[in-house]
Design a protein around this motif. Sequence first.
Motif, PDB file in Angstrom:
ATOM      1  N   ALA A  97      40.423 -36.427  17.215  1.00 33.16           N
ATOM      2  CA  ALA A  97      39.550 -35.617  16.366  1.00 33.16           C
ATOM      3  C   ALA A  97      38.085 -35.967  16.603  1.00 33.16           C
ATOM      4  N   ARG A  98      37.248 -34.936  16.667  1.00 36.61           N
ATOM      5  CA  ARG A  98      35.808 -35.172  16.818  1.00 36.61           C
ATOM      6  C   ARG A  98      35.045 -34.003  16.234  1.00 36.61           C
ATOM      7  N   PHE A  99      33.811 -34.276  15.855  1.00 41.22           N
ATOM      8  CA  PHE A  99      32.959 -33.232  15.302  1.00 41.22           C
ATOM      9  C   PHE A  99      32.267 -32.489  16.439  1.00 41.22           C
ATOM     10  N   ASP A 100      32.308 -31.165  16.379  1.00 42.86           N
ATOM     11  CA  ASP A 100      31.734 -30.329  17.426  1.00 42.86           C
ATOM     12  C   ASP A 100      30.232 -30.145  17.162  1.00 42.86           C
ATOM     13  N   HIS A 101      29.439 -31.123  17.583  1.00 39.09           N
ATOM     14  CA  HIS A 101      28.007 -31.056  17.333  1.00 39.09           C
ATOM     15  C   HIS A 101      27.362 -29.881  18.058  1.00 39.09           C
ATOM     16  N   ALA A 102      27.846 -29.549  19.246  1.00 41.55           N
ATOM     17  CA  ALA A 102      27.265 -28.436  20.003  1.00 41.55           C
ATOM     18  C   ALA A 102      27.510 -27.103  19.291  1.00 41.55           C
ATOM     19  N   GLY A 103      28.744 -26.881  18.856  1.00 36.66           N
ATOM     20  CA  GLY A 103      29.055 -25.652  18.139  1.00 36.66           C
ATOM     21  C   GLY A 103      28.317 -25.573  16.810  1.00 36.66           C
ATOM     22  N   PHE A 104      28.229 -26.719  16.135  1.00 38.56           N
ATOM     23  CA  PHE A 104      27.508 -26.783  14.871  1.00 38.56           C
ATOM     24  C   PHE A 104      26.025 -26.461  15.076  1.00 38.56           C
ATOM     25  N   ALA A 105      25.436 -27.014  16.113  1.00 33.90           N
ATOM     26  CA  ALA A 105      24.025 -26.762  16.396  1.00 33.90           C
ATOM     27  C   ALA A 105      23.786 -25.284  16.676  1.00 33.90           C
ATOM     28  N   ALA A 106      24.683 -24.652  17.415  1.00 31.38           N
ATOM     29  CA  ALA A 106      24.522 -23.231  17.732  1.00 31.38           C
ATOM     30  C   ALA A 106      24.560 -22.379  16.465  1.00 31.38           C
ATOM     31  N   ALA A 107      25.497 -22.686  15.555  1.00 32.84           N
ATOM     32  CA  ALA A 107      25.588 -21.929  14.306  1.00 32.84           C
ATOM     33  C   ALA A 107      24.388 -22.202  13.409  1.00 32.84           C
ATOM     34  N   ALA A 108      23.923 -23.459  13.391  1.00 29.16           N
ATOM     35  CA  ALA A 108      22.764 -23.805  12.571  1.00 29.16           C
ATOM     36  C   ALA A 108      21.514 -23.079  13.061  1.00 29.16           C
ATOM     37  N   SER A 109      21.316 -23.044  14.374  1.00 25.51           N
ATOM     38  CA  SER A 109      20.183 -22.327  14.934  1.00 25.51           C
ATOM     39  C   SER A 109      20.254 -20.844  14.593  1.00 25.51           C
TER      40      SER A 109
END
Length: 303
Positions: free
Chosen positions: A108-120
């Motif tokens: 398990a890991r947090f998808d920082h890249a996907g999260f950043a894209a949605a945040a932007s």
Amino acid sequence: MSTPTRFTDPHAVDVWDASFRWRSGDLLRDRTIDATWQRVAGALAANDGARGELWRRRYIEVFSRWQLLPDERLLRHAGTGRLPAALPEPQACLNLGAFVLAPRSATARFDHAGFAAAASLSVRLLDDALSLCEGEHASVGAAELAIGVMGLADALAALGLDYRGREAQLAAAAIARTLAYAVLEGALQLAQERGPGGDDADGALAAHWRDRALPPQLAEPLRRHRRHRRLTRISVQPCLALLANNASIGLAAHRARGGRPALSPEAALSAQRALAAAMQPWIDAPVEIARGDCEDRLCSGCG
């Protein structure tokens, strides 16, 4: 084409039907939750010119995956012809539990890249919302956006982290840092595309970054930025959490309906405060703490 939205909690269906489903007299306009997403996304992207369809599809994608929930006022009114004339402090909420890959597994890991894209993307969404509601009078240059998160406890559990532990605090701080940089880059890109805004912001956004490790290449664009006074604010939004399949509220360990944690209220509140303290350096406004009375604060249709 986006995947149809999946409800996994009956309370979520109820709150959508009672609070966000568009009805016109006896006529049911939103036959499905996906019709709601299409209505809101279409209204938001309507003024984006040739690329409007691209942004409309992108908004629907993050909505249908429960990754990003727009302001409750937009869910109720966008695309209905009954928009508010002003939209002070427009809000968007990112659902952290939706960004855990291989949840509850050894990998398990947090998808920082996907999260950043949605945040932007959320910056563009709220900028579009201001233009949609306020038109030429949109408060660009004075806009205080409130891009926040919910479902932290869900994400920590899916990552196998103890809500009260030091590793959870480090994970929360890393998420807040990703959020801060993603929305800043989104705001600077948008300012380059649409203009930096007026003079009302008076460098307020730059002030929030004074004690953060800002890369030199972002310092000068930020100094010129006058489009937004603030980007991030974590607030308690139990109604949106309930809509997102009863996600945990804000940074709290509990949910909007049931599912109280095994922790005592005192221990849960103490842990939440530690998580908020870990995230606060990266958030532009004071982080709001969710208390046990959140069920009493739900929107009128959620009760």
